[in-house]
Design an enzyme around this catalytic site. Structure first.
Site, PDB file in Angstrom:
ATOM      1  N   ASN A  64      -3.480  -4.811  -4.521  1.00 36.78           N
ATOM      2  CA  ASN A  64      -3.479  -3.668  -5.431  1.00 36.78           C
ATOM      3  C   ASN A  64      -3.356  -2.409  -4.569  1.00 36.78           C
ATOM      4  O   ASN A  64      -4.260  -2.101  -3.795  1.00 36.78           O
ATOM      5  CB  ASN A  64      -4.790  -3.658  -6.222  1.00 36.78           C
ATOM      6  CG  ASN A  64      -4.884  -2.487  -7.163  1.00 36.78           C
ATOM      7  OD1 ASN A  64      -3.989  -1.648  -7.223  1.00 36.78           O
ATOM      8  ND2 ASN A  64      -5.975  -2.424  -7.902  1.00 36.78           N
ATOM      9  N   ASN A  91       7.484   2.016  -4.806  1.00 32.82           N
ATOM     10  CA  ASN A  91       8.133   1.688  -6.079  1.00 32.82           C
ATOM     11  C   ASN A  91       7.155   1.387  -7.208  1.00 32.82           C
ATOM     12  O   ASN A  91       7.447   1.621  -8.374  1.00 32.82           O
ATOM     13  CB  ASN A  91       9.052   0.465  -5.848  1.00 32.82           C
ATOM     14  CG  ASN A  91       9.512  -0.169  -7.142  1.00 32.82           C
ATOM     15  OD1 ASN A  91      10.401   0.340  -7.813  1.00 32.82           O
ATOM     16  ND2 ASN A  91       8.877  -1.288  -7.520  1.00 32.82           N
ATOM     17  N   SER A 143      12.224   9.327 -10.913  1.00 32.66           N
ATOM     18  CA  SER A 143      12.853   9.024 -12.211  1.00 32.66           C
ATOM     19  C   SER A 143      13.626  10.257 -12.655  1.00 32.66           C
ATOM     20  O   SER A 143      13.312  11.384 -12.236  1.00 32.66           O
ATOM     21  CB  SER A 143      11.768   8.714 -13.247  1.00 32.66           C
ATOM     22  OG  SER A 143      12.313   8.718 -14.555  1.00 32.66           O
ATOM     23  N   TYR A 156       3.740  11.059 -17.192  1.00 31.59           N
ATOM     24  CA  TYR A 156       4.795  10.378 -16.418  1.00 31.59           C
ATOM     25  C   TYR A 156       5.739  11.396 -15.776  1.00 31.59           C
ATOM     26  O   TYR A 156       6.015  11.324 -14.575  1.00 31.59           O
ATOM     27  CB  TYR A 156       5.572   9.426 -17.336  1.00 31.59           C
ATOM     28  CG  TYR A 156       6.612   8.594 -16.604  1.00 31.59           C
ATOM     29  CD1 TYR A 156       6.223   7.615 -15.691  1.00 31.59           C
ATOM     30  CD2 TYR A 156       7.978   8.773 -16.827  1.00 31.59           C
ATOM     31  CE1 TYR A 156       7.163   6.843 -15.019  1.00 31.59           C
ATOM     32  CE2 TYR A 156       8.924   8.012 -16.157  1.00 31.59           C
ATOM     33  CZ  TYR A 156       8.508   7.039 -15.260  1.00 31.59           C
ATOM     34  OH  TYR A 156       9.444   6.282 -14.585  1.00 31.59           O
ATOM     35  N   LYS A 160       6.277  12.073 -11.751  1.00 33.45           N
ATOM     36  CA  LYS A 160       7.584  11.884 -11.099  1.00 33.45           C
ATOM     37  C   LYS A 160       8.113  13.201 -10.518  1.00 33.45           C
ATOM     38  O   LYS A 160       8.727  13.207  -9.449  1.00 33.45           O
ATOM     39  CB  LYS A 160       8.582  11.254 -12.070  1.00 33.45           C
ATOM     40  CG  LYS A 160       8.236   9.811 -12.465  1.00 33.45           C
ATOM     41  CD  LYS A 160       8.104   8.892 -11.262  1.00 33.45           C
ATOM     42  CE  LYS A 160       8.005   7.418 -11.658  1.00 33.45           C
ATOM     43  NZ  LYS A 160       7.795   6.530 -10.499  1.00 33.45           N
TER      44      LYS A 160
END
Ligand SMILES: NC(=O)c1ccc[n+]([C@@H]2O[C@H](COP(=O)([O-])OP(=O)(O)OC[C@H]3O[C@@H](n4cnc5c(N)ncnc54)[C@H](O)[C@@H]3O)[C@@H](O)[C@H]2O)c1
Length: 252
Positions: A64, A91, A143, A156, A160
């Site tokens: 993890n 990633n 992203s 999110y 990013k």
């Protein structure tokens, strides 16, 4: 395939599925010794086996990475197994899309731990083990959400966009050690992780707005990651490479 990564030792986080798995397969085909990380050990083993079946070299690093110790141990283990450390692909992500009133502390913390903090701690450990003579390459998977946003993606998109800031700042700081730091910004590509948010209508709409007229694939994204990790990108650092068929900068 081109053996341009021959002998390089690469750690790819979250490589049990999707973009990470395909990147592991492509890097191994290009000669890299690939350390396959995922929190799910049952996903790591088949990727390692596939690489070995194809004649490549791979090690399992099931861990993890969502803590300082976790990513540190994954990098140290890769260094021990491979005897050196050249490439880190950040990633792994754990993603939930929530409207602003529904954002929960637990969700945000987990997204930050996996997708943001691990990248910072990963830089700290990677620079410690990368050979000062040969340097290294770090590729962060961001992203298109870092560049253009939709509803329900405050956390999110924020993470990013932050990854692009980290990429530039780290490139500035690590250039003198010959460590390059770049990012890729994929548009939506079908993976295990995106399955639940996809449907035929949404895909058709996206394809219609994409100049290249199709959805991206994990192969498309992995090729861009391999390029940035390779010596072909030897004078490229602090960049974000958008891999999206043209959708992000068109259709205004
Ligand atoms: N697929 C897309 O459409 C898309 C688009 C833009 C950006 N991205 C980014 O690409 C990356 C990969 O996306 P994907 O769609 O291939 O994801 P995915 O969900 O298919 O695979 C991610 C893998 O990461 C692993 N993982 C999660 N938490 C972990 C942890 N704490 N430690 C180790 N491994 C962990 C998961 O078990 C999973 O196998 C992510 O950073 C994502 O944000 C994806």
């Amino acid at each position: 395939m081109n053996q341009d990564l021959l002998g390089r030792v690469a750690l790819i986080t979250g490589a049990g599925a999707g973009i990470g798995r395909e990147t592991a397969l492509q890097m191994a085909a290009r000669g890299a010794v690939v350390c396959v990380n995922d929190i799910k050990e049952e996903l790591v083993i088949p990727v390692v086996d596939t690489i070995k079946d194809r004649g490549g070299k791979a090690f399992a690093v099931p861990m993890n990475i969502a803590s300082r110790e976790g990513i540190r141990d994954a990098i140290r283990r890769s260094f021990e197994l491979g005897g050196r450390f050249d490439i880190l692909v950040n990633n792994a992500a754990w993603v939930r899309y929530q409207a602003i009133p529904e954002i929960m502390l637990e969700t945000m913390d987990r997204m930050l731990d996996v997708g943001f903090k691990s990248v910072v701690w990963g830089l700290q450990e990677a620079m410690a083990v990368m050979d000062p003579q040969r340097g290294g390459s770090i590729v962060n998977v961001a992203s298109v959400a870092a560049l253009r946003s939709a509803a329900s993606s405050v956390v999110y998109s924020g993470i990013k966009a932050g990854i692009l800031g980290i990429t530039r700042a780290a490139a500035a700081e690590l250039g003198a050690r010959n460590i390059r730091v770049n990012a890729v910004c994929p548009s939506a590509v079908p993976t295990e992780g995106t399955q639940r948010n996809r449907n035929a209508e949404r895909d058709a709409n996206r394809i219609a707005r994409t100049p290249l007229g199709r959805l991206g694939t994990v192969e498309d994204i992995a090729r861009a990651i391999c390029f940035l990790a390779s010596d072909d990108a030897g004078f490229i650092t602090a960049q974000a490479l958008t891999v999206d068929g043209g959708i992000t900068l068109t259709n205004i």
